[in-house]
Scaffold this motif. Structure first.
Motif, PDB file in Angstrom:
ATOM      1  N   PHE A 109       0.866  -1.179   0.000  1.00 46.09           N
ATOM      2  CA  PHE A 109       0.000   0.000   0.000  1.00 46.09           C
ATOM      3  C   PHE A 109       0.903   1.230   0.000  1.00 46.09           C
ATOM      4  N   ASN A 110       0.980   1.903  -1.133  1.00 46.22           N
ATOM      5  CA  ASN A 110       1.802   3.108  -1.268  1.00 46.22           C
ATOM      6  C   ASN A 110       0.879   4.318  -1.179  1.00 46.22           C
ATOM      7  N   PHE A 111       1.030   5.105  -0.115  1.00 39.83           N
ATOM      8  CA  PHE A 111       0.127   6.229   0.130  1.00 39.83           C
ATOM      9  C   PHE A 111       0.642   7.545  -0.458  1.00 39.83           C
ATOM     10  N   GLY A 112       1.795   7.519  -1.114  1.00 36.75           N
ATOM     11  CA  GLY A 112       2.318   8.751  -1.698  1.00 36.75           C
ATOM     12  C   GLY A 112       2.459   9.839  -0.653  1.00 36.75           C
ATOM     13  N   ASN A 113       1.877  11.000  -0.923  1.00 37.98           N
ATOM     14  CA  ASN A 113       1.889  12.120   0.034  1.00 37.98           C
ATOM     15  C   ASN A 113       0.496  12.393   0.591  1.00 37.98           C
ATOM     16  N   ALA A 114      -0.309  11.352   0.694  1.00 35.42           N
ATOM     17  CA  ALA A 114      -1.704  11.533   1.108  1.00 35.42           C
ATOM     18  C   ALA A 114      -1.858  11.758   2.608  1.00 35.42           C
ATOM     19  N   ILE A 115      -0.965  11.210   3.438  1.00 33.97           N
ATOM     20  CA  ILE A 115      -1.147  11.270   4.890  1.00 33.97           C
ATOM     21  C   ILE A 115      -0.544  12.559   5.440  1.00 33.97           C
ATOM     22  N   ASN A 116      -1.391  13.407   6.020  1.00 36.99           N
ATOM     23  CA  ASN A 116      -0.985  14.684   6.619  1.00 36.99           C
ATOM     24  C   ASN A 116      -1.496  14.762   8.048  1.00 36.99           C
ATOM     25  N   ASP A 117      -0.772  15.483   8.913  1.00 33.59           N
ATOM     26  CA  ASP A 117      -1.355  15.704  10.239  1.00 33.59           C
ATOM     27  C   ASP A 117      -2.447  16.763  10.120  1.00 33.59           C
ATOM     28  N   LEU A 118      -3.387  16.718  11.039  1.00 34.34           N
ATOM     29  CA  LEU A 118      -4.604  17.512  10.915  1.00 34.34           C
ATOM     30  C   LEU A 118      -4.359  19.007  11.069  1.00 34.34           C
ATOM     31  N   ASN A 119      -3.497  19.403  12.003  1.00 35.05           N
ATOM     32  CA  ASN A 119      -3.356  20.821  12.331  1.00 35.05           C
ATOM     33  C   ASN A 119      -2.409  21.573  11.406  1.00 35.05           C
ATOM     34  N   GLU A 120      -1.209  21.049  11.178  1.00 34.14           N
ATOM     35  CA  GLU A 120      -0.193  21.772  10.415  1.00 34.14           C
ATOM     36  C   GLU A 120       0.013  21.222   9.003  1.00 34.14           C
ATOM     37  N   ALA A 121      -0.717  20.158   8.660  1.00 32.34           N
ATOM     38  CA  ALA A 121      -0.613  19.532   7.331  1.00 32.34           C
ATOM     39  C   ALA A 121       0.794  19.039   7.023  1.00 32.34           C
ATOM     40  N   ASN A 122       1.512  18.591   8.051  1.00 32.26           N
ATOM     41  CA  ASN A 122       2.827  17.990   7.819  1.00 32.26           C
ATOM     42  C   ASN A 122       2.645  16.646   7.103  1.00 32.26           C
ATOM     43  N   VAL A 123       3.373  16.456   6.021  1.00 32.84           N
ATOM     44  CA  VAL A 123       3.202  15.277   5.175  1.00 32.84           C
ATOM     45  C   VAL A 123       4.085  14.128   5.666  1.00 32.84           C
ATOM     46  N   LEU A 124       3.503  12.927   5.696  1.00 34.91           N
ATOM     47  CA  LEU A 124       4.280  11.711   5.906  1.00 34.91           C
ATOM     48  C   LEU A 124       4.611  11.190   4.505  1.00 34.91           C
ATOM     49  N   PRO A 125       5.790  11.525   3.970  1.00 39.13           N
ATOM     50  CA  PRO A 125       6.042  11.311   2.535  1.00 39.13           C
ATOM     51  C   PRO A 125       6.248   9.847   2.166  1.00 39.13           C
ATOM     52  N   TYR A 126       5.623   9.465   1.038  1.00 33.22           N
ATOM     53  CA  TYR A 126       5.813   8.157   0.416  1.00 33.22           C
ATOM     54  C   TYR A 126       5.737   7.008   1.421  1.00 33.22           C
ATOM     55  N   PHE A 127       4.707   7.059   2.245  1.00 36.05           N
ATOM     56  CA  PHE A 127       4.519   6.025   3.256  1.00 36.05           C
ATOM     57  C   PHE A 127       4.046   4.732   2.598  1.00 36.05           C
ATOM     58  N   ASN A 128       4.742   3.622   2.898  1.00 36.23           N
ATOM     59  CA  ASN A 128       4.395   2.302   2.378  1.00 36.23           C
ATOM     60  C   ASN A 128       4.058   1.368   3.524  1.00 36.23           C
ATOM     61  N   TYR A 129       3.088   0.509   3.270  1.00 33.64           N
ATOM     62  CA  TYR A 129       2.782  -0.552   4.234  1.00 33.64           C
ATOM     63  C   TYR A 129       2.614  -1.841   3.442  1.00 33.64           C
ATOM     64  N   ALA A 130       3.363  -2.874   3.795  1.00 38.35           N
ATOM     65  CA  ALA A 130       3.329  -4.134   3.061  1.00 38.35           C
ATOM     66  C   ALA A 130       3.043  -5.297   4.001  1.00 38.35           C
ATOM     67  N   PHE A 131       2.319  -6.288   3.468  1.00 40.31           N
ATOM     68  CA  PHE A 131       2.119  -7.540   4.190  1.00 40.31           C
ATOM     69  C   PHE A 131       1.999  -8.662   3.157  1.00 40.31           C
ATOM     70  N   SER A 132       2.113  -9.902   3.617  1.00 45.47           N
ATOM     71  CA  SER A 132       2.097 -11.044   2.710  1.00 45.47           C
ATOM     72  C   SER A 132       1.122 -12.105   3.194  1.00 45.47           C
ATOM     73  N   THR A 133       0.437 -12.706   2.229  1.00 44.81           N
ATOM     74  CA  THR A 133      -0.419 -13.845   2.562  1.00 44.81           C
ATOM     75  C   THR A 133       0.384 -15.146   2.562  1.00 44.81           C
ATOM     76  N   GLY A 134       1.684 -15.050   2.257  1.00 47.42           N
ATOM     77  CA  GLY A 134       2.581 -16.207   2.278  1.00 47.42           C
ATOM     78  C   GLY A 134       3.517 -16.145   3.453  1.00 47.42           C
ATOM     79  N   PRO A 135       4.527 -17.033   3.480  1.00 53.49           N
ATOM     80  CA  PRO A 135       5.426 -17.119   4.632  1.00 53.49           C
ATOM     81  C   PRO A 135       6.474 -16.019   4.688  1.00 53.49           C
ATOM     82  N   GLU A 136       6.634 -15.236   3.602  1.00 55.98           N
ATOM     83  CA  GLU A 136       7.617 -14.152   3.617  1.00 55.98           C
ATOM     84  C   GLU A 136       7.165 -12.998   2.738  1.00 55.98           C
TER      85      GLU A 136
END
Length: 389
Positions: A109-136
């Motif tokens: 899941f590549n979120f690009g620059n979509a995630i910002n904090d609510l008050n100051e709009a600080n960007v969490l840049p190119y945030f990725n989250y990965a998981f696997s349905t296999g053993p690795e």
């Protein structure tokens, strides 16, 4: 009297206190949100294929900016039901879907620059989250750069999004679908595809104008490599270079227009060659003209001689064949009795020696009876030859 003076003194003290500076809120927050944990196990492997939700908790309230354009899921999960937060800020991010996940597959899941904090709009840049349905989790990657072959740069103020995708090599390749893996290209032209499974792929980069992650041929620039991209386990690929070129619109029939002496068929894509034949009994005698790479094809006929569209509009059915496909074209023709054939000079008023004198007509000319023409100079007849071009 003493009571009134005492109240007046208290009021002065309160006003005096209220004027002493302003509260100091501290330094401005410049730190982006930080992930705390997820509903999926921290090892992120052997995730059940029946999982229908990803929920990530953060250390502060967040908001999502242009999530539909920024979020890229590889390989694609088609049926996304809900993405939160929508409008109001929350301390969690949640994505729900109805698809069953694939076995032994790493999802990124590549979120690009979509995630910002609510008050100051600080960007969490190119945030990725990965998981696997296999053993690795597959950790192979491919990186490279994308440049414009014509040296064009992004127009100022124009938000252009470029993406690079990998398509699995199959017997039938369909580039009208979302790529199996896809990533955004950063402003410097650098791209990186992560968590790739071993296999053979085709690589395609394109200018994703409408943010649908699908290449729109004829509208968006693209870069393509004829060679397969082979991803091997534990072997990364870097330094891939791709060049963007304008794409050619697909050739297809668009519409028709009635013109003097016949019908004009209009096409998209400027076809090299078009064959038009009549599929109607009322149109037997006709002539087709088309210049290569032209978007216009003319079908000429004598409407009066063939009794077409005299009292009412008549339907004419045609078959239009290009290199790509054959279209069935249905047109309605109504003869205009006011239309007359006119001739006009197609040459300059002053002709240089040994140049041709050209005459243009608004109707098609199939034959010239030159014996009925006369060319004179100082009342003396001159010999000439004439032909149709």
């Amino acid at each position: 009297m003493k009571k009134i003076f005492f109240l007046f003194l208290i009021s002065l003290l309160m006003l005096s206190c209220a004027r002493v500076g302003s509260p100091n809120g501290g330094a401005k927050d410049t730190i982006p949100p930080k992930m705390l944990f997820s509903n999926i196990d921290t090892t992120r492997v052997n995730v059940p294929v029946t999982t229908k939700e990803l929920r990530i908790e953060f250390d502060e309230y967040i908001k999502l900016k242009d999530i539909n354009k920024n979020l890229i899921i590889s390989p694609p999960i088609k049926n996304i039901k809900k993405i939160l937060p929508a409008n109001l800020g929350t301390k969690f991010l949640m994505i729900q879907w109805s698809d069953t996940l694939k076995e032994n597959t790493t999802y990124n899941f590549n979120f690009g620059n979509a995630i910002n904090d609510l008050n100051e709009a600080n960007v969490l840049p190119y945030f990725n989250y990965a998981f696997s349905t296999g053993p690795e989790i597959e950790d192979n990657y491919l990186s490279g750069t994308l440049v414009d072959a014509l040296g064009e740069k992004k127009s100022e103020g124009k938000d252009v999004n470029y993406v690079v995708g990998l398509y699995q090599v199959k017997d039938s390749m369909d580039y009208r679908q979302k790529p199996y893996y896809i990533t955004n290209v950063d402003p410097d032209g650098y791209f990186e595809l992560n968590y790739l499974s071993p296999g053979k792929y085709k690589i395609l980069a394109f200018e994703d104008q409408n943010g649908n992650s699908i290449f729109d041929n004829g509208k968006e620039k693209f870069a393509f490599s004829k060679d397969d991209v082979v991803i091997e386990d534990k072997k990364n690929i870097s330094g891939t270079k791709l060049k963007l070129y304008p794409s050619v619109p697909p050739i297809k029939y668009k519409e028709y227009k009635q013109t003097n002496g016949g019908i004009m068929l209009l096409y998209e894509g400027k076809p090299e060659n078009v064959e038009v034949t009549s599929a109607s009994a009322n149109l037997k005698d006709y002539k087709v003209t088309h210049r290569p790479k032209s978007d216009s094809v003319f079908v000429w006929f004598d409407a009066i001689a063939q009794n077409i569209g005299i009292d009412k509009s008549d339907n004419i059915k045609l078959a239009s064949k290009t290199v790509v496909k054959t279209d069935s074209v249905s047109v309605y023709y109504k003869n205009d009795p006011r239309a007359e054939m006119t001739l006009a000079s197609g040459s300059d008023k002053v002709l240089a020696p040994n140049t041709l004198f050209k005459i243009k007509a608004n109707f098609p000319v199939s034959e010239i009876q030159s014996d009925k023409w006369r060319l004179t100079s100082d009342s003396i007849s001159q010999n000439f030859t004439a032909n149709i071009s």
